[in-house]
Design a protein around this motif. Structure first.
Motif, PDB file in Angstrom:
ATOM      1  N   ILE A 245       0.873  -1.171   0.000  1.00  0.00           N
ATOM      2  CA  ILE A 245       0.000   0.000   0.000  1.00  0.00           C
ATOM      3  C   ILE A 245       0.906   1.217   0.000  1.00  0.00           C
ATOM      4  O   ILE A 245       1.745   1.369   0.882  1.00  0.00           O
ATOM      5  CB  ILE A 245      -0.896   0.038   1.245  1.00  0.00           C
ATOM      6  N   MET A 246       0.757   2.095  -0.984  1.00  0.00           N
ATOM      7  CA  MET A 246       1.570   3.304  -1.053  1.00  0.00           C
ATOM      8  C   MET A 246       0.657   4.508  -1.210  1.00  0.00           C
ATOM      9  O   MET A 246      -0.135   4.579  -2.166  1.00  0.00           O
ATOM     10  CB  MET A 246       2.567   3.235  -2.213  1.00  0.00           C
ATOM     11  N   HIS A 247       0.798   5.443  -0.274  1.00  0.00           N
ATOM     12  CA  HIS A 247      -0.092   6.604  -0.251  1.00  0.00           C
ATOM     13  C   HIS A 247       0.725   7.884  -0.276  1.00  0.00           C
ATOM     14  O   HIS A 247       1.633   8.079   0.531  1.00  0.00           O
ATOM     15  CB  HIS A 247      -0.956   6.575   1.016  1.00  0.00           C
ATOM     16  N   GLN A 248       0.385   8.764  -1.233  1.00  0.00           N
ATOM     17  CA  GLN A 248       0.994  10.087  -1.309  1.00  0.00           C
ATOM     18  C   GLN A 248      -0.005  11.111  -0.795  1.00  0.00           C
ATOM     19  O   GLN A 248      -1.104  11.248  -1.334  1.00  0.00           O
ATOM     20  CB  GLN A 248       1.388  10.404  -2.760  1.00  0.00           C
ATOM     21  N   GLY A 249       0.375  11.842   0.265  1.00  0.00           N
ATOM     22  CA  GLY A 249      -0.537  12.782   0.905  1.00  0.00           C
ATOM     23  C   GLY A 249      -0.599  14.120   0.204  1.00  0.00           C
ATOM     24  O   GLY A 249       0.225  14.454  -0.654  1.00  0.00           O
ATOM     25  N   ASN A 256       5.989  12.947  -7.715  1.00  0.00           N
ATOM     26  CA  ASN A 256       6.121  11.518  -7.984  1.00  0.00           C
ATOM     27  C   ASN A 256       6.078  10.715  -6.691  1.00  0.00           C
ATOM     28  O   ASN A 256       6.776  11.033  -5.735  1.00  0.00           O
ATOM     29  CB  ASN A 256       7.437  11.248  -8.710  1.00  0.00           C
ATOM     30  N   LEU A 257       5.273   9.662  -6.683  1.00  0.00           N
ATOM     31  CA  LEU A 257       5.215   8.789  -5.525  1.00  0.00           C
ATOM     32  C   LEU A 257       6.412   7.840  -5.514  1.00  0.00           C
ATOM     33  O   LEU A 257       7.091   7.704  -4.508  1.00  0.00           O
ATOM     34  CB  LEU A 257       3.897   8.019  -5.535  1.00  0.00           C
ATOM     35  N   PHE A 258       6.705   7.181  -6.634  1.00  0.00           N
ATOM     36  CA  PHE A 258       7.745   6.152  -6.719  1.00  0.00           C
ATOM     37  C   PHE A 258       8.666   6.525  -7.878  1.00  0.00           C
ATOM     38  O   PHE A 258       8.225   6.721  -9.008  1.00  0.00           O
ATOM     39  CB  PHE A 258       7.072   4.793  -6.926  1.00  0.00           C
ATOM     40  N   VAL A 274       6.594  -4.683 -10.798  1.00  0.00           N
ATOM     41  CA  VAL A 274       5.633  -4.061  -9.882  1.00  0.00           C
ATOM     42  C   VAL A 274       4.302  -4.779 -10.053  1.00  0.00           C
ATOM     43  O   VAL A 274       3.668  -4.681 -11.109  1.00  0.00           O
ATOM     44  CB  VAL A 274       5.481  -2.552 -10.174  1.00  0.00           C
ATOM     45  N   SER A 275       3.870  -5.495  -9.007  1.00  0.00           N
ATOM     46  CA  SER A 275       2.690  -6.352  -9.144  1.00  0.00           C
ATOM     47  C   SER A 275       1.814  -6.293  -7.892  1.00  0.00           C
ATOM     48  O   SER A 275       2.311  -6.405  -6.770  1.00  0.00           O
ATOM     49  CB  SER A 275       3.125  -7.800  -9.396  1.00  0.00           C
ATOM     50  N   GLY A 276       0.519  -6.124  -8.097  1.00  0.00           N
ATOM     51  CA  GLY A 276      -0.448  -6.276  -7.025  1.00  0.00           C
ATOM     52  C   GLY A 276      -0.325  -5.251  -5.909  1.00  0.00           C
ATOM     53  O   GLY A 276      -0.533  -5.585  -4.742  1.00  0.00           O
ATOM     54  N   ASN A 277      -0.018  -4.020  -6.258  1.00  0.00           N
ATOM     55  CA  ASN A 277       0.065  -2.946  -5.265  1.00  0.00           C
ATOM     56  C   ASN A 277      -1.153  -2.031  -5.364  1.00  0.00           C
ATOM     57  O   ASN A 277      -1.826  -1.983  -6.395  1.00  0.00           O
ATOM     58  CB  ASN A 277       1.318  -2.102  -5.492  1.00  0.00           C
ATOM     59  N   THR A 278      -1.394  -1.279  -4.303  1.00  0.00           N
ATOM     60  CA  THR A 278      -2.417  -0.233  -4.315  1.00  0.00           C
ATOM     61  C   THR A 278      -1.729   1.106  -4.109  1.00  0.00           C
ATOM     62  O   THR A 278      -1.159   1.363  -3.043  1.00  0.00           O
ATOM     63  CB  THR A 278      -3.474  -0.478  -3.228  1.00  0.00           C
ATOM     64  N   PHE A 279      -1.755   1.963  -5.139  1.00  0.00           N
ATOM     65  CA  PHE A 279      -1.174   3.301  -5.094  1.00  0.00           C
ATOM     66  C   PHE A 279      -2.310   4.311  -4.957  1.00  0.00           C
ATOM     67  O   PHE A 279      -3.260   4.286  -5.746  1.00  0.00           O
ATOM     68  CB  PHE A 279      -0.403   3.600  -6.381  1.00  0.00           C
ATOM     69  N   VAL A 280      -2.197   5.216  -3.990  1.00  0.00           N
ATOM     70  CA  VAL A 280      -3.254   6.196  -3.733  1.00  0.00           C
ATOM     71  C   VAL A 280      -2.627   7.585  -3.634  1.00  0.00           C
ATOM     72  O   VAL A 280      -1.602   7.766  -2.972  1.00  0.00           O
ATOM     73  CB  VAL A 280      -4.017   5.870  -2.438  1.00  0.00           C
ATOM     74  N   ASN A 281      -3.262   8.556  -4.280  1.00  0.00           N
ATOM     75  CA  ASN A 281      -2.748   9.926  -4.288  1.00  0.00           C
ATOM     76  C   ASN A 281      -3.804  10.901  -3.783  1.00  0.00           C
ATOM     77  O   ASN A 281      -4.957  10.873  -4.222  1.00  0.00           O
ATOM     78  CB  ASN A 281      -2.334  10.329  -5.712  1.00  0.00           C
ATOM     79  N   ASP A 282      -3.389  11.781  -2.860  1.00  0.00           N
ATOM     80  CA  ASP A 282      -4.252  12.865  -2.395  1.00  0.00           C
ATOM     81  C   ASP A 282      -3.681  14.236  -2.743  1.00  0.00           C
ATOM     82  O   ASP A 282      -4.220  15.256  -2.331  1.00  0.00           O
ATOM     83  CB  ASP A 282      -4.451  12.772  -0.869  1.00  0.00           C
ATOM     84  N   ARG A 283      -2.580  14.262  -3.469  1.00  0.00           N
ATOM     85  CA  ARG A 283      -1.986  15.530  -3.887  1.00  0.00           C
ATOM     86  C   ARG A 283      -2.809  16.127  -5.026  1.00  0.00           C
ATOM     87  O   ARG A 283      -3.509  15.416  -5.742  1.00  0.00           O
ATOM     88  CB  ARG A 283      -0.544  15.280  -4.337  1.00  0.00           C
TER      89      ARG A 283
END
Length: 561
Positions: A245-249, A256-258, A274-283
């Motif tokens: 789980i990767m979240h950018q606030g 860039n997140l990654f 890169v497999s089966g991840n959840t990337f979320v951005n609030d910027r």
């Protein structure tokens, strides 16, 4: 005669060899000692045990705070672990004489478990909880916070680092060059089942290692984090990023997140999976993955939520079967619960990701907060993202965690907890402060140092306040009488609610939160002093018959009207 001499000779030689073997075995047994560290032990500080430790020793450190203690571990094959709870190495305000870290690990094949590191600062602004200078380091069940770096690795080309079940928070000098985790030009770095959040302008995870395995973690800015990159692999390398789980606030300092290979493809192999991840951005705008230097990539079965761009840069290979959608339908996006609900388009939309250089890209675990994991239960066709929908709706609740200046509550940040689970918290003041009060669901609990929510069936809050140690331990209320000066049992103690406040006093004339009558103290003033009304009455020694409840609603467990 010749036969007898020869026989005697071999008999003597056999005895000599047995003696040598006995000495060697005895030496090995003696060297594998267990050293005990604690306030009441022979070794009262970890640094004392570090000076005596031999190859293969086990060092057990009692749960306690070891203020200002620094250690360099030089022996090989050490196991160093906290026992009876987490041992805390707090060097806040300490001049770090080695100019590196709380612990400098120079021995090879070192395992560190159940230790907390905080407060490391040095003139070069890269003070670390642990500086890795040997080959082979395993860190598990540890907590790093408020250092300039959590773990800092020293460019050892044969070093392999494994970090699992650990938390990293609030690292960074603030200049963008210090990070929650910073791995140098090592051979291999593996991060599993861990939680990294709230770095101060730096990255949540940065690794220059030749090979990286970033598996089933929560790497998250949360509501107010200011990280640069959530994940930075600046020199590329053969890298597997699976099930995170990767979240950018919204306060993140980088679009860039990654980022991959942005500082040059210096590692011998350039390949990203890169497999089966959840990337979320609030910027307000954001890119999920930036790829540089034309590596071979496979980016598959990932959720990209809230991004203006998903994958950018130059690369070979494929970015396929990813879900880019602002309506993925998470259980509770605002509180970082990224499990899927029944109507999510991610359900059943995955494809078999295959393998890469002999390693399966199929996610087999899921991150469980905080710092844990569980087996991924695939039902039918694989789902996209970090979580599999099992058809069973899991009710979750949140616990809001806040602390005033001068201390902290661990774990930090909003906690998402499954219904029926327990959640424990530890409250710790910083150096120079003491605990003033703890409030659970806005109710005072006094100066408790830990609290457990059991069988959780609702949302909760926990908040701690702290005061400087040079402040009076029992300050008199700004208005009202001195409770210590009440003549015990000479007259009744009235407990009442009047208007907009609560109060106690020796007269029934309306103790009120806004009352300036010098014979009255407010309920809040009493709580600031004694924690609970029951503690106040026990302190005063009032007999039950001399307590008058002007308002019958005051007669309850905490004596609050």
């Amino acid at each position: 005669m010749k036969y007898k001499v020869t026989n005697t000779f071999f008999t003597i030689m056999s005895l000599i060899w047995l003696l040598v073997l006995f000495i060697v075995v005895s030496a090995i047994e003696v060297s594998a000692a267990t050293l005990h560290v604690g306030p009441s032990r022979t070794f009262t500080k970890p640094s004392q045990a570090a000076a005596e430790a031999q190859d293969g020793d086990i060092i057990e450190i009692d749960a306690a705070t070891y203020q200002g203690d620094l250690a360099t571990w030089t022996a090989d094959n050490l196991t160093i672990k906290g026992v009876g709870g987490r041992a805390h190495l707090d060097v806040t305000g300490t001049t770090i004489s080695n100019k590196k870290a709380i612990w400098v690990v120079q021995g090879n094949n070192t395992t560190i478990e159940n230790i907390e590191f905080s407060g490391a600062k040095v003139p070069s602004h890269n003070g670390a909880g642990i500086r890795s200078e040997g080959d082979g380091l395993t860190v598990r069940y540890c907590y790093f916070h408020h250092n300039e770096n959590g773990i800092l690795e020293s460019n050892r080309p044969n070093n392999e680092i494994l970090v699992e079940y650990s938390e990293f928070a609030h690292q960074g000098y603030g200049d963008g060059y210090s990070h929650n985790i910073y791995i140098g030009r090592a051979k291999k770095f593996t991060l599993k089942y861990s939680y990294s959040h709230h770095s101060a302008t730096g990255h949540l995870v940065k690794s220059r290692a030749a090979e990286n395995h970033i598996l089933y973690n929560r790497l998250s800015d949360e509501v107010d984090g200011t990280s640069s990159y959530v994940l930075d692999l600046p020199n590329g390398g053969r890298s597997y990023v699976i099930g995170n789980i990767m979240h950018q606030g919204k306060e993140a300092s980088n679009n860039n997140l990654f980022s991959y290979a942005e500082e040059g493809n210096l590692n011998p192999e350039q390949a990203l999976y890169v497999s089966g991840n959840t990337f979320v951005n609030d910027r307000s705008n954001g890119t999920a993955i930036k790829v540089v230097s034309n590596p071979m990539v496979k980016i598959v079965n990932n959720i990209f939520d809230g991004f203006s761009k998903t994958v950018v840069g130059d690369y070979q290979g494929e970015a396929v079967n990813n879900l880019s959608n602002d309506d993925v339908k998470f259980v509770d996006r605002d509180n970082h619960d990224y499990h899927l609900i029944a109507t999510s388009p991610a359900i059943g939309s995955g494809v078999n990701p295959g393998t890469a250089q002999g390693i399966s890209l199929m996610p087999v675990h899921e991150y469980v907060h905080p710092e844990n994991s569980t087996q991924r239960q695939i039902v039918g066709t694989l789902d996209i993202g970090a979580y599999e929908y099992t058809g069973q709706t899991q009710t979750t609740y949140t616990i809001g965690v806040t602390a005033g200046v001068g201390g902290r509550i661990s774990p930090t940040g909003t906690q998402v907890v499954a219904a029926g689970d327990d959640q424990s918290f530890t409250i710790t003041p910083d150096s120079g402060y003491r605990l003033s009060n703890v409030f659970v669901d806005e109710n005072s609990q006094g100066t408790i140092t830990s609290y457990i929510f059991s069988n959780i069936q609702a949302n909760h809050t926990i908040h701690a306040t702290f005061e400087k140690t040079d402040a009076p331990s029992s300050p008199p209320p700004s208005t009202g009488f001195n409770l210590d000066n009440i003549p015990v049992n000479e007259h009744p103690l009235y407990i009442d609610k009047d208007g907009d406040g609560y109060g106690v006093g020796p007269t029934p004339n309306g103790p009120d939160a806004d009352d300036t009558d010098p014979t009255v103290t407010t309920y809040d003033s009493a709580m600031a002093r004694y924690g609970t009304m029951e503690a106040l009455l026990n302190h005063l020694g009032y007999a039950p018959e001399n307590i008058i409840y002007v308002d019958p609603s005051c007669m309850n467990s905490d004596l609050k009207c």
